[in-house]
Scaffold this active site. Structure first.
Site, PDB file in Angstrom:
ATOM      1  N   LYS A 150       3.176   6.413   4.303  1.00 27.79           N
ATOM      2  CA  LYS A 150       3.886   7.248   3.333  1.00 27.79           C
ATOM      3  C   LYS A 150       3.726   8.726   3.660  1.00 27.79           C
ATOM      4  O   LYS A 150       4.705   9.483   3.669  1.00 27.79           O
ATOM      5  CB  LYS A 150       3.376   6.976   1.913  1.00 27.79           C
ATOM      6  CG  LYS A 150       4.174   7.705   0.834  1.00 27.79           C
ATOM      7  CD  LYS A 150       3.649   7.432  -0.566  1.00 27.79           C
ATOM      8  CE  LYS A 150       2.427   8.269  -0.847  1.00 27.79           C
ATOM      9  NZ  LYS A 150       1.998   8.188  -2.265  1.00 27.79           N
ATOM     10  N   ASP A 164       6.831   6.033  -2.957  1.00 29.69           N
ATOM     11  CA  ASP A 164       5.686   6.154  -3.862  1.00 29.69           C
ATOM     12  C   ASP A 164       5.941   5.315  -5.111  1.00 29.69           C
ATOM     13  O   ASP A 164       6.892   4.537  -5.166  1.00 29.69           O
ATOM     14  CB  ASP A 164       5.436   7.630  -4.212  1.00 29.69           C
ATOM     15  CG  ASP A 164       6.549   8.222  -5.078  1.00 29.69           C
ATOM     16  OD1 ASP A 164       7.590   7.552  -5.294  1.00 29.69           O
ATOM     17  OD2 ASP A 164       6.382   9.363  -5.543  1.00 29.69           O
TER      18      ASP A 164
END
Length: 214
Positions: free
Chosen positions: A124, A142
């Site tokens: 991420k 997220d």
């Protein structure tokens, strides 16, 4: 989990997002690729607002890997101790800074594989850096994106990897660069976890969420 929305609906959703905010921005303050990596690494289990407060003075004195090493771990901790897991994060920042100096000439690499090899940098974080700094259409999934994607049917998936693939597979290419920012901001400010703001949502009529609030 809602079913995957058809192409024409997704196209209209992102057209509306773009009309509302053509150039969405990430909310983590940074001055270069290095400070972006550090800011995103610090943001795990912390708010962007909290990270920005902690890094405001830090990045004025340590905006390169070498300057961070010169600052030292204890002084770094003094700057970031208001952030959750600050001791472990400080260790990772120092380790990744040393690797950047020793293996990459003090520069942040622009490949996902190289980025995720850095301590404290997961997929991420790497995707955020690739997207925000190098304008690569990488999708950083997220909790906000995971929630919005599954509620709405824009990009449903059982885990973050599946949602990331759904974004890449189903969102038209002209929206790929800003897709994760539009989705994050929508989840953060409109499609909230406990009480989504459905009555004033610009995609209410297109969203597949069955439990819309009135």
């Amino acid at each position: 989990m809602a079913k995957q929305l058809p192409y024409h609906v997704i196209q209209e959703i992102f057209t509306r997002f773009r009309d509302a905010e053509a150039e969405p921005k990430g909310e983590l303050n940074h001055t270069n690729a290095y400070t972006l990596v550090v800011a995103v690494a610090l943001s795990a289990q912390a708010t962007d607002v909290g990270v920005n407060k902690a890094t405001e003075t830090l990045f004025q004195i340590a905006d390169t890997p070498q300057k961070m090493l010169d600052l030292g771990e204890e002084k770094l901790i003094d700057h970031i101790k208001t952030i959750g897991l600050y001791r472990n994060k400080a260790k990772n920042v120092m380790k990744l800074s040393r690797i950047l100096v020793e293996d990459y000439g003090g520069e942040v690499p622009s490949s996902r594989a190289a980025l995720v090899s850095l301590p404290g940098v997961g997929r991420k974080t790497a995707n955020v850096v690739l997207n925000m700094w190098w304008k690569h259409p990488a999708q950083a999934v997220d909790t906000h994106i995971f929630r919005v994607g599954n509620r709405s049917g824009i990009c449903p998936g059982k885990d973050v990897d599946a949602v990331e693939r759904a974004i890449e597979d189903h969102i038209p290419v002209e929206f790929q660069h800003h897709a994760h920012h539009w989705l994050i901001l929508h989840g953060r400010y409109k499609c909230k976890a406990r009480k989504p703001g459905c009555p004033t949502c610009i995609i209410k009529d297109l969203c597949a969420f069955e439990e819309k609030t009135e």
